[in-house]
Design a protein around this motif. Structure first.
Motif, mmCIF file in Angstrom:
data_model
loop_
_atom_site.group_PDB
_atom_site.id
_atom_site.type_symbol
_atom_site.label_atom_id
_atom_site.label_comp_id
_atom_site.label_asym_id
_atom_site.label_seq_id
_atom_site.Cartn_x
_atom_site.Cartn_y
_atom_site.Cartn_z
ATOM 1 N N TRP A 1 -13.209 -9.471 2.932
ATOM 2 C CA TRP A 1 -13.723 -8.264 2.277
ATOM 3 C C TRP A 1 -15.003 -7.780 2.925
ATOM 4 O O TRP A 1 -15.245 -6.568 3.023
ATOM 5 N N GLY A 2 -15.821 -8.710 3.407
ATOM 6 C CA GLY A 2 -17.033 -8.312 4.122
ATOM 7 C C GLY A 2 -16.692 -7.618 5.425
ATOM 8 O O GLY A 2 -17.317 -6.604 5.788
ATOM 9 N N ARG A 3 -15.708 -8.143 6.137
ATOM 10 C CA ARG A 3 -15.293 -7.523 7.404
ATOM 11 C C ARG A 3 -14.704 -6.136 7.157
ATOM 12 O O ARG A 3 -14.967 -5.194 7.906
ATOM 13 N N LEU A 4 -13.919 -6.011 6.092
ATOM 14 C CA LEU A 4 -13.338 -4.718 5.741
ATOM 15 C C LEU A 4 -14.439 -3.703 5.426
ATOM 16 O O LEU A 4 -14.391 -2.545 5.852
ATOM 17 N N ALA A 5 -15.451 -4.150 4.672
ATOM 18 C CA ALA A 5 -16.559 -3.262 4.307
ATOM 19 C C ALA A 5 -17.335 -2.819 5.536
ATOM 20 O O ALA A 5 -17.726 -1.650 5.664
ATOM 21 N N ARG A 6 -17.561 -3.750 6.474
ATOM 22 C CA ARG A 6 -18.308 -3.399 7.694
ATOM 23 C C ARG A 6 -17.513 -2.417 8.549
ATOM 24 O O ARG A 6 -18.088 -1.484 9.136
ATOM 25 N N THR A 7 -16.205 -2.614 8.631
ATOM 26 C CA THR A 7 -15.373 -1.692 9.405
ATOM 27 C C THR A 7 -15.375 -0.306 8.771
ATOM 28 O O THR A 7 -15.493 0.701 9.466
ATOM 29 N N ALA A 8 -15.251 -0.263 7.440
ATOM 30 C CA ALA A 8 -15.256 1.020 6.738
ATOM 31 C C ALA A 8 -16.588 1.745 6.937
ATOM 32 O O ALA A 8 -16.615 2.967 7.131
ATOM 33 N N THR A 9 -17.676 0.983 6.904
ATOM 34 C CA THR A 9 -18.992 1.591 7.105
ATOM 35 C C THR A 9 -19.124 2.137 8.519
ATOM 36 O O THR A 9 -19.679 3.229 8.726
ATOM 37 N N TYR A 10 -18.591 1.407 9.498
ATOM 38 C CA TYR A 10 -18.649 1.879 10.875
ATOM 39 C C TYR A 10 -17.889 3.197 11.032
ATOM 40 O O TYR A 10 -18.386 4.158 11.634
ATOM 41 N N VAL A 11 -16.681 3.255 10.485
ATOM 42 C CA VAL A 11 -15.871 4.472 10.592
ATOM 43 C C VAL A 11 -16.570 5.636 9.885
ATOM 44 O O VAL A 11 -16.641 6.750 10.415
ATOM 45 N N GLU B 1 -11.647 12.980 4.431
ATOM 46 C CA GLU B 1 -11.999 13.224 3.035
ATOM 47 C C GLU B 1 -10.974 12.610 2.085
ATOM 48 O O GLU B 1 -11.207 12.547 0.879
ATOM 49 N N GLU B 2 -9.858 12.151 2.640
ATOM 50 C CA GLU B 2 -8.775 11.606 1.828
ATOM 51 C C GLU B 2 -9.013 10.133 1.467
ATOM 52 O O GLU B 2 -9.021 9.274 2.349
ATOM 53 N N PRO B 3 -9.191 9.797 0.178
ATOM 54 C CA PRO B 3 -9.355 8.388 -0.211
ATOM 55 C C PRO B 3 -8.147 7.529 0.146
ATOM 56 O O PRO B 3 -8.265 6.310 0.258
ATOM 57 N N ILE B 4 -6.985 8.169 0.350
ATOM 58 C CA ILE B 4 -5.776 7.423 0.661
ATOM 59 C C ILE B 4 -5.894 6.667 1.983
ATOM 60 O O ILE B 4 -5.071 5.785 2.288
ATOM 61 N N LEU B 5 -6.924 6.962 2.757
ATOM 62 C CA LEU B 5 -7.076 6.281 4.044
ATOM 63 C C LEU B 5 -7.333 4.787 3.894
ATOM 64 O O LEU B 5 -7.255 4.044 4.876
ATOM 65 N N ILE B 6 -7.618 4.331 2.678
ATOM 66 C CA ILE B 6 -7.704 2.889 2.468
ATOM 67 C C ILE B 6 -6.373 2.230 2.805
ATOM 68 O O ILE B 6 -6.311 1.112 3.327
ATOM 69 N N VAL B 7 -5.279 2.922 2.523
ATOM 70 C CA VAL B 7 -3.944 2.427 2.864
ATOM 71 C C VAL B 7 -3.755 2.458 4.376
ATOM 72 O O VAL B 7 -3.179 1.543 4.968
ATOM 73 N N ALA B 8 -4.288 3.502 5.007
ATOM 74 C CA ALA B 8 -4.163 3.640 6.459
ATOM 75 C C ALA B 8 -4.864 2.505 7.185
ATOM 76 O O ALA B 8 -4.368 1.998 8.201
ATOM 77 N N TYR C 1 -3.322 -4.365 -5.665
ATOM 78 C CA TYR C 1 -3.453 -4.571 -4.221
ATOM 79 C C TYR C 1 -2.096 -4.816 -3.578
ATOM 80 O O TYR C 1 -1.818 -4.296 -2.487
ATOM 81 N N LEU C 2 -1.241 -5.587 -4.226
ATOM 82 C CA LEU C 2 0.086 -5.846 -3.673
ATOM 83 C C LEU C 2 0.866 -4.545 -3.488
ATOM 84 O O LEU C 2 1.598 -4.381 -2.509
ATOM 85 N N GLY C 3 0.679 -3.620 -4.431
ATOM 86 C CA GLY C 3 1.338 -2.327 -4.290
ATOM 87 C C GLY C 3 0.815 -1.554 -3.094
ATOM 88 O O GLY C 3 1.594 -0.930 -2.354
ATOM 89 N N ILE C 4 -0.494 -1.587 -2.895
ATOM 90 C CA ILE C 4 -1.095 -0.902 -1.744
ATOM 91 C C ILE C 4 -0.633 -1.545 -0.437
ATOM 92 O O ILE C 4 -0.278 -0.854 0.522
ATOM 93 N N ALA C 5 -0.623 -2.887 -0.391
ATOM 94 C CA ALA C 5 -0.202 -3.590 0.822
ATOM 95 C C ALA C 5 1.264 -3.307 1.138
ATOM 96 O O ALA C 5 1.629 -3.091 2.302
ATOM 97 N N GLY C 6 2.103 -3.300 0.110
ATOM 98 C CA GLY C 6 3.516 -2.998 0.329
ATOM 99 C C GLY C 6 3.724 -1.588 0.850
ATOM 100 O O GLY C 6 4.565 -1.350 1.724
ATOM 101 N N THR C 7 2.930 -0.655 0.341
ATOM 102 C CA THR C 7 3.015 0.727 0.816
ATOM 103 C C THR C 7 2.560 0.813 2.266
ATOM 104 O O THR C 7 3.206 1.478 3.091
ATOM 105 N N ALA C 8 1.449 0.151 2.578
ATOM 106 C CA ALA C 8 0.932 0.166 3.955
ATOM 107 C C ALA C 8 1.964 -0.397 4.931
ATOM 108 O O ALA C 8 2.193 0.165 6.012
ATOM 109 N N PHE C 9 2.602 -1.485 4.545
ATOM 110 C CA PHE C 9 3.620 -2.085 5.410
ATOM 111 C C PHE C 9 4.811 -1.154 5.563
ATOM 112 O O PHE C 9 5.360 -0.983 6.657
#
Length: 287
Positions: A56-66, A20-27, A215-223
């Motif tokens: 972005w299409g691959r990311l969307a398909r993976t998110a939909t699968y999960v 339920e956590e939107p933060i999982l986009i970072v995960a 996005y750079l902020g999100i990527a830096g956080t993920a790393f």
């Protein structure tokens, strides 16, 4: 009936609590940085997908699968898993170190992708501030064995507790490498091409534009959320201060997401699952 089916997990599960956590986009991004350190897994992706041309299409398909496996009905989750197994069944790649041809659906590779993904989901949510007991953490890993079964793994061979995940990482680390492909993938993940509408400010010479900076902020956080040993493999120092900075950033991001109305963050699959859960609860109370 599908109208009453709560899927593989349901509203009382730790899985629903975590996802339920939107933060999982970072995960999700964190898991990709981690997965790239496995040369064989990286070769499988690079040789069988156009992820650079359709990131972005691959990311969307993976998110939909999960989302489907977490919130869909049992039939929807099983159908999605069967579709993925059929795709993997026909894919092959060449090992960059040995030249050996291998199957994409080798259990070792499927297990690596599964563990890095679910561990990223859980650790990111927890470090962002989601309160979870140690029992719930183990419960999440145990529940996620159902997701592992969907891709063709024997659930008994998949880590089902935090201790088993830690043991798994210790065992697999000698196989990991900082390859050229891993470095190129990390750079790509950090600065991917944006859809043209989001890239428009940059195209007009207006700096990078807010979407790119966000996005750079999100990527830096993920790393920064990667385990210290993984950051060191990428050439970082793996310092505790880096982890602390990432923790502060991911907590701030979670607070920012919390300010967004849920209707903007929940897709049709989640809404349908919650409607089924509400009907199930009402029927249970009436009975």
């Amino acid at each position: 009936m599908d109208s009453d089916d709560l899927g593989l997990f349901g509203p009382g599960s730790v899985t629903w609590k975590v996802h339920e956590e939107p933060i999982l986009i970072v995960a999700g991004l964190r898991s990709l940085y981690l997965q790239a350190l496995h040369p064989r897994a990286m070769a499988g992706v690079a040789q069988n997908s156009n992820y650079r041309a359709d990131a972005w299409g691959r990311l969307a398909r993976t998110a939909t699968y999960v989302e489907t496996t977490v919130y869909g009905t049992t039939a929807e989750a099983e159908t999605a898993g069967a579709r993925l197994r059929r795709l993997h069944d026909r894919l092959r790649a060449t090992d960059p170190l040995t030249g050996e041809e291998f199957r994409i659906d080798e259990p070792d590779l499927l297990r690596w992708v599964h563990v890095t993904e679910v561990e990223s989901f859980l650790s990111t949510a927890r470090r962002a501030g989601l309160p979870l007991t140690d029992e719930e953490v183990d419960g999440y890993y145990t529940e996620q064995r159902r997701s592992a079964a969907l891709v063709g793994l024997d659930p008994a061979t998949v880590p089902g507790t935090a201790a088993e995940v830690a043991e798994y990482y210790s065992a697999v680390r000698p196989e990991l490498r900082m390859t050229r492909e891993a470095a190129e993938t990390a750079i790509f993940l950090t600065a991917p091409p944006f859809p043209w509408k989001l890239s428009l400010p940059a195209r007009l010479g207006l700096n990078l534009g807010p979407p790119r900076w966000a996005y750079l902020g999100i990527a830096g956080t993920a790393f920064g959320l990667l385990p210290g040993w993984a950051r060191r493999m990428y050439g970082g120092l793996g310092l505790p201060t880096t982890a602390l900075s990432a923790d502060l950033s991911v907590r701030a991001l979670r607070l920012a997401f919390a300010a967004v109305p849920r209707r903007y963050l929940e897709g049709p699959l989640i809404l349908a699952a919650k409607e089924r859960a509400a009907r199930h609860a009402a029927t249970t109370l009436a009975g």
